[in-house]
Design a protein around this motif. Structure first.
Motif, PDB file in Angstrom:
ATOM      1  N   LYS A 204      43.456  55.075  37.927  1.00 38.17           N
ATOM      2  CA  LYS A 204      43.620  53.819  37.186  1.00 38.17           C
ATOM      3  C   LYS A 204      44.847  53.058  37.676  1.00 38.17           C
ATOM      4  CE  LYS A 204      41.317  54.726  32.751  1.00 38.17           C
ATOM      5  NZ  LYS A 204      40.547  55.898  33.166  1.00 38.17           N
ATOM      6  N   GLU A 205      45.912  53.785  38.011  1.00 40.46           N
ATOM      7  CA  GLU A 205      47.115  53.156  38.531  1.00 40.46           C
ATOM      8  C   GLU A 205      46.863  52.522  39.902  1.00 40.46           C
ATOM      9  OE1 GLU A 205      50.701  53.322  36.771  1.00 40.46           O
ATOM     10  OE2 GLU A 205      48.830  52.796  35.759  1.00 40.46           O
ATOM     11  N   ILE A 206      46.055  53.171  40.724  1.00 36.81           N
ATOM     12  CA  ILE A 206      45.679  52.602  42.022  1.00 36.81           C
ATOM     13  C   ILE A 206      44.926  51.291  41.815  1.00 36.81           C
ATOM     14  CG2 ILE A 206      44.225  52.875  44.061  1.00 36.81           C
ATOM     15  CD1 ILE A 206      46.579  54.626  44.371  1.00 36.81           C
ATOM     16  N   LEU A 207      43.978  51.275  40.897  1.00 36.36           N
ATOM     17  CA  LEU A 207      43.206  50.063  40.624  1.00 36.36           C
ATOM     18  C   LEU A 207      44.106  48.950  40.108  1.00 36.36           C
ATOM     19  CD1 LEU A 207      39.945  51.482  38.961  1.00 36.36           C
ATOM     20  CD2 LEU A 207      40.291  50.720  41.329  1.00 36.36           C
ATOM     21  N   ARG A 208      45.054  49.281  39.255  1.00 35.02           N
ATOM     22  CA  ARG A 208      45.989  48.282  38.739  1.00 35.02           C
ATOM     23  C   ARG A 208      46.840  47.724  39.880  1.00 35.02           C
ATOM     24  NH1 ARG A 208      51.287  48.338  36.752  1.00 35.02           N
ATOM     25  NH2 ARG A 208      51.474  50.613  36.803  1.00 35.02           N
ATOM     26  N   ALA A 209      47.251  48.596  40.788  1.00 37.13           N
ATOM     27  CA  ALA A 209      48.107  48.168  41.899  1.00 37.13           C
ATOM     28  C   ALA A 209      47.367  47.235  42.859  1.00 37.13           C
ATOM     29  CB  ALA A 209      48.632  49.387  42.649  1.00 37.13           C
ATOM     30  N   VAL A 210      46.109  47.550  43.169  1.00 43.16           N
ATOM     31  CA  VAL A 210      45.386  46.682  44.106  1.00 43.16           C
ATOM     32  C   VAL A 210      45.116  45.315  43.482  1.00 43.16           C
ATOM     33  CG1 VAL A 210      44.387  48.603  45.391  1.00 43.16           C
ATOM     34  CG2 VAL A 210      43.088  47.611  43.507  1.00 43.16           C
ATOM     35  N   LYS A 211      44.884  45.286  42.179  1.00 40.93           N
ATOM     36  CA  LYS A 211      44.723  43.991  41.509  1.00 40.93           C
ATOM     37  C   LYS A 211      46.021  43.199  41.601  1.00 40.93           C
ATOM     38  CE  LYS A 211      43.288  41.834  37.154  1.00 40.93           C
ATOM     39  NZ  LYS A 211      44.355  40.817  37.172  1.00 40.93           N
ATOM     40  N   PHE A 212      47.139  43.880  41.463  1.00 44.22           N
ATOM     41  CA  PHE A 212      48.450  43.231  41.527  1.00 44.22           C
ATOM     42  C   PHE A 212      48.704  42.629  42.905  1.00 44.22           C
ATOM     43  CE2 PHE A 212      52.983  43.152  42.354  1.00 44.22           C
ATOM     44  CZ  PHE A 212      53.525  42.638  41.190  1.00 44.22           C
ATOM     45  N   ILE A 213      48.430  43.368  43.970  1.00 47.55           N
ATOM     46  CA  ILE A 213      48.728  42.841  45.306  1.00 47.55           C
ATOM     47  C   ILE A 213      47.792  41.698  45.677  1.00 47.55           C
ATOM     48  CG2 ILE A 213      49.809  44.981  46.088  1.00 47.55           C
ATOM     49  CD1 ILE A 213      47.293  45.635  47.678  1.00 47.55           C
ATOM     50  N   VAL A 214      46.562  41.722  45.159  1.00 47.70           N
ATOM     51  CA  VAL A 214      45.642  40.604  45.377  1.00 47.70           C
ATOM     52  C   VAL A 214      46.105  39.385  44.590  1.00 47.70           C
ATOM     53  CG1 VAL A 214      43.304  39.751  44.987  1.00 47.70           C
ATOM     54  CG2 VAL A 214      43.643  42.038  45.949  1.00 47.70           C
ATOM     55  N   ASP A 215      46.401  39.587  43.305  1.00 51.91           N
ATOM     56  CA  ASP A 215      46.813  38.479  42.434  1.00 51.91           C
ATOM     57  C   ASP A 215      48.100  37.814  42.922  1.00 51.91           C
ATOM     58  OD1 ASP A 215      44.633  38.982  40.854  1.00 51.91           O
ATOM     59  OD2 ASP A 215      45.750  39.942  39.233  1.00 51.91           O
ATOM     60  N   ASN A 216      48.973  38.584  43.575  1.00 51.56           N
ATOM     61  CA  ASN A 216      50.244  38.048  44.054  1.00 51.56           C
ATOM     62  C   ASN A 216      50.199  37.639  45.532  1.00 51.56           C
ATOM     63  OD1 ASN A 216      52.593  38.303  41.906  1.00 51.56           O
ATOM     64  ND2 ASN A 216      51.192  40.047  41.607  1.00 51.56           N
ATOM     65  N   ASN A 217      48.994  37.540  46.061  1.00 53.02           N
ATOM     66  CA  ASN A 217      48.787  37.013  47.414  1.00 53.02           C
ATOM     67  C   ASN A 217      49.521  37.818  48.482  1.00 53.02           C
ATOM     68  OD1 ASN A 217      47.389  35.053  48.938  1.00 53.02           O
ATOM     69  ND2 ASN A 217      49.237  33.817  49.164  1.00 53.02           N
ATOM     70  N   LEU A 218      49.573  39.125  48.292  1.00 51.91           N
ATOM     71  CA  LEU A 218      50.233  40.002  49.255  1.00 51.91           C
ATOM     72  C   LEU A 218      49.276  40.524  50.314  1.00 51.91           C
ATOM     73  CD1 LEU A 218      52.464  42.029  46.757  1.00 51.91           C
ATOM     74  CD2 LEU A 218      53.214  40.212  48.311  1.00 51.91           C
ATOM     75  N   VAL A 219      47.968  40.376  50.079  1.00 53.29           N
ATOM     76  CA  VAL A 219      46.948  40.820  51.030  1.00 53.29           C
ATOM     77  C   VAL A 219      45.799  39.823  51.058  1.00 53.29           C
ATOM     78  CG1 VAL A 219      47.416  43.304  50.846  1.00 53.29           C
ATOM     79  CG2 VAL A 219      45.820  42.226  49.256  1.00 53.29           C
TER      80      VAL A 219
END
Length: 212
Positions: free
Chosen positions: A3-18
């Motif tokens: 669940k933490e991995i899923l939260r992290a990937v949403k974060f990097i997408v939402d913050n335009n890091l990838v």
């Protein structure tokens, strides 16, 4: 952890890091590594797809792990304090990777959270053990390293610290590029940089900041 991995990937997408499927995230639990799988779009990623591997790279469950698994393994082996790794390709940090060998100590929060200097590692092909070695060497005991002609890796004692480090590094890279364009900038002395870094490590980092 999944669940933490899923939260992290949403974060990097939402913050335009990838963009697209580039980048990867992992969390260590004991001698097991949870890492994003290879080639799966982040908006399609489910818990059952997340790769679970041991420190020899053997797949325990889930899909084929990210091709950057060697770098994650080597960082975890060399840094017992690291429990999470975030690899992204943000614009400003990636720009630094092609024009400079480091970001000097120019901003206090970067010095505290990331380290006195943010090094750029020597170039090696992605997914190789050579890249993994170069990254570990340049990272040293810092919390961020820029990969030559590639992108950014940040680490933390937990996923929130690693994600925050990504944002701080990208902001600092942007500031440094503006400063280079202006042509005149100041730096923090080595003595003060070390003091600020130690203050973070021994005090501020334990305040439990959460980037949710």
């Amino acid at each position: 952890m999944k669940k933490e991995i899923l939260r992290a990937v949403k974060f990097i997408v939402d913050n335009n890091l990838v963009k697209g499927t580039w980048g990867n995230v992992s969390i260590r639990e004991g001698n097991i590594i949870y890492i994003t799988p290879s080639g799966v779009p982040y908006d399609k990623l489910k818990e059952g797809m997340i790769s679970v591997v041991d420190f020899n790279g053997n797949l325990v469950e889930g899909l084929k792990p990210s091709s950057e698994l060697p770098t994650h393994i080597e960082i975890y082996k060399s840094r017992k304090d690291v429990r999470a790794i975030v690899h992204t390709h943000p614009v400003f940090s990636s720009t630094i990777s092609v024009v400079s060998s480091e970001i000097p100590p120019i901003i206090e929060d970067a010095v505290m959270i990331l380290g006195p200097e943010i090094k750029v590692s020597e170039y090696a092909l992605p997914g190789t053990w050579e890249l993994a070695k170069n990254v570990v060497d340049a990272l040293s005991d810092n919390h961020a390293v820029i990969l030559k002609n590639h992108g950014l890796i940040t680490v933390g004692t937990n996923i929130d610290e690693a994600l925050t480090a990504s944002l701080i590094c990208e902001k600092t890279a942007e500031i440094y590029l503006y400063a280079l364009n202006i042509g005149n900038f100041s730096t923090i002395s080595n003595e003060d940089a070390v003091m600020l870094r130690n203050k973070y490590l021994n005090s501020y980092r334990h305040m439990g900041k959460d980037v949710r």
